[in-house]
Design an enzyme around this catalytic site. Sequence first.
Site, mmCIF file in Angstrom:
data_model
loop_
_atom_site.group_PDB
_atom_site.id
_atom_site.type_symbol
_atom_site.label_atom_id
_atom_site.label_comp_id
_atom_site.label_asym_id
_atom_site.label_seq_id
_atom_site.Cartn_x
_atom_site.Cartn_y
_atom_site.Cartn_z
ATOM 1 N N TYR A 1 0.867 -1.190 0.000
ATOM 2 C CA TYR A 1 0.000 0.000 0.000
ATOM 3 C C TYR A 1 0.896 1.230 0.000
ATOM 4 O O TYR A 1 1.887 1.283 0.734
ATOM 5 C CB TYR A 1 -0.873 0.010 1.267
ATOM 6 C CG TYR A 1 -1.603 1.316 1.474
ATOM 7 C CD1 TYR A 1 -2.916 1.492 1.045
ATOM 8 C CD2 TYR A 1 -0.956 2.409 2.080
ATOM 9 C CE1 TYR A 1 -3.573 2.708 1.206
ATOM 10 C CE2 TYR A 1 -1.598 3.628 2.249
ATOM 11 C CZ TYR A 1 -2.906 3.774 1.807
ATOM 12 O OH TYR A 1 -3.544 4.975 1.962
ATOM 13 N N GLU B 1 -3.454 7.455 -3.933
ATOM 14 C CA GLU B 1 -3.374 6.220 -3.148
ATOM 15 C C GLU B 1 -3.306 5.040 -4.095
ATOM 16 O O GLU B 1 -4.122 4.942 -5.013
ATOM 17 C CB GLU B 1 -4.612 6.103 -2.255
ATOM 18 C CG GLU B 1 -4.598 4.876 -1.367
ATOM 19 C CD GLU B 1 -5.885 4.751 -0.559
ATOM 20 O OE1 GLU B 1 -5.824 4.947 0.664
ATOM 21 O OE2 GLU B 1 -6.944 4.477 -1.152
#
Length: 383
Positions: free
Chosen positions: A101, A189
């Site tokens: 991530y 993101e």
Amino acid sequence: MDLYEYQGKQYIARFGVPVSPGEVADTVDDAVAAAERLGFPVAVKAQVQVGGRGKAGGVKLAADRAEAEANARSILGLDIKGHVVRRLWLERAAHIAKEYYASFTLDRSAKLHLCMLSTKGGVEIEQVAEEDPGAIARRHVDPLDGFSEADGLALAGEAGIEESERQGVADVLASLYRCFVEGDADLVEVNPLVVTASGTVLALDAKVTLDDSAGFRHPEWAEWANLDELDQRERLAREKGLQYVGLDGYVGIIANGAGLAMSTCDVVEQVGGEPANFLDIGGGASAEVMANALEVISTDEKVRSIFVNIFGGITRGEEVANGIVQALGRVEIHAPIVVRIDGTNAVEGRAILAAHESERLVSLPTMIEAARAATELAGGSPR
Ligand code: GDP
Ligand code: MN
């Protein structure tokens, strides 16, 4: 402005973040044709602005033409948390070895940019933050210093990423940061950021929020303005330059300033009413702005009363009152209106409203009284 995954990927790719080649498709036939051009295996992905598409059946891999067709058929029209899928993104499927991530966002309380990196990718980051906060490596970035390759390498080490992969991850972080700053985003993101079987680092998903205030620098954003995600009231409000958020109640709300609009929603709730919307008309309260606001609110059939809550600052009370009276002459409003004016020249403003008072237009001096009156006029029983 929030981008769809495929738009976000195209955007981060401009700044050098590696993504897979892909195509959009709005029909099953187009999806099959795109899959054949891309080559199998192919990932078929729902384009909706909500997370957790994978778990909801909105992301499927296809090994051949028949599977691509079946996947496209099952995903198009699927309802994912209230978002109906109208568009697909197809891309060459990656051989995933690891899912990480990575994100850059603005930490408003620290007044700095924030980079987050974790080896626990592929799942919702909120869940990781709750269950295993130590698994997320964080680094604040001073915009004057920027984010260097060394920062990226250090963060990758802190996150527990294997040494052989750190350079690849640091390169992606550097590109993502450029996208965040030069691309005027509030959020970039990538979840998951994958390492493939052959060791390449690749963005498999992208969530990008652009900073609308920087829109004047980016004429190319115009093609992404997706008014179709908004409901009818929100679209009308957007066209009229008003800040509007639809809610589920029956008391329509108009206030000047976002803070006052939020407080107005709270006070209506407090007296037992239910706000139908949040609407901030901004600093001024001219007849035109007021007429636009009343018009937007009136398109909502659930609205049974309207609470106009104005605090006069630079805008004076009598201007506001005149604006309201003139607006009522321009648009036909089915719901009774309760007005509370306070602040600069409130007394003069209230005097003007008093001259026009009727059962359709009530003026009250305090927020709580006005909230109760609006709730009662809507058929509720105020506390
Ligand atoms: P989200 O669930 O809305 O966040 O959608 P994602 O785009 O993140 O996809 C969900 C999951 O599907 C990913 O975490 C991957 O595990 C899987 N996935 C997505 N694209 C591919 C792909 O190209 N190849 C493989 N093997 N898995 C994929
Ligand atoms: Mn994802």
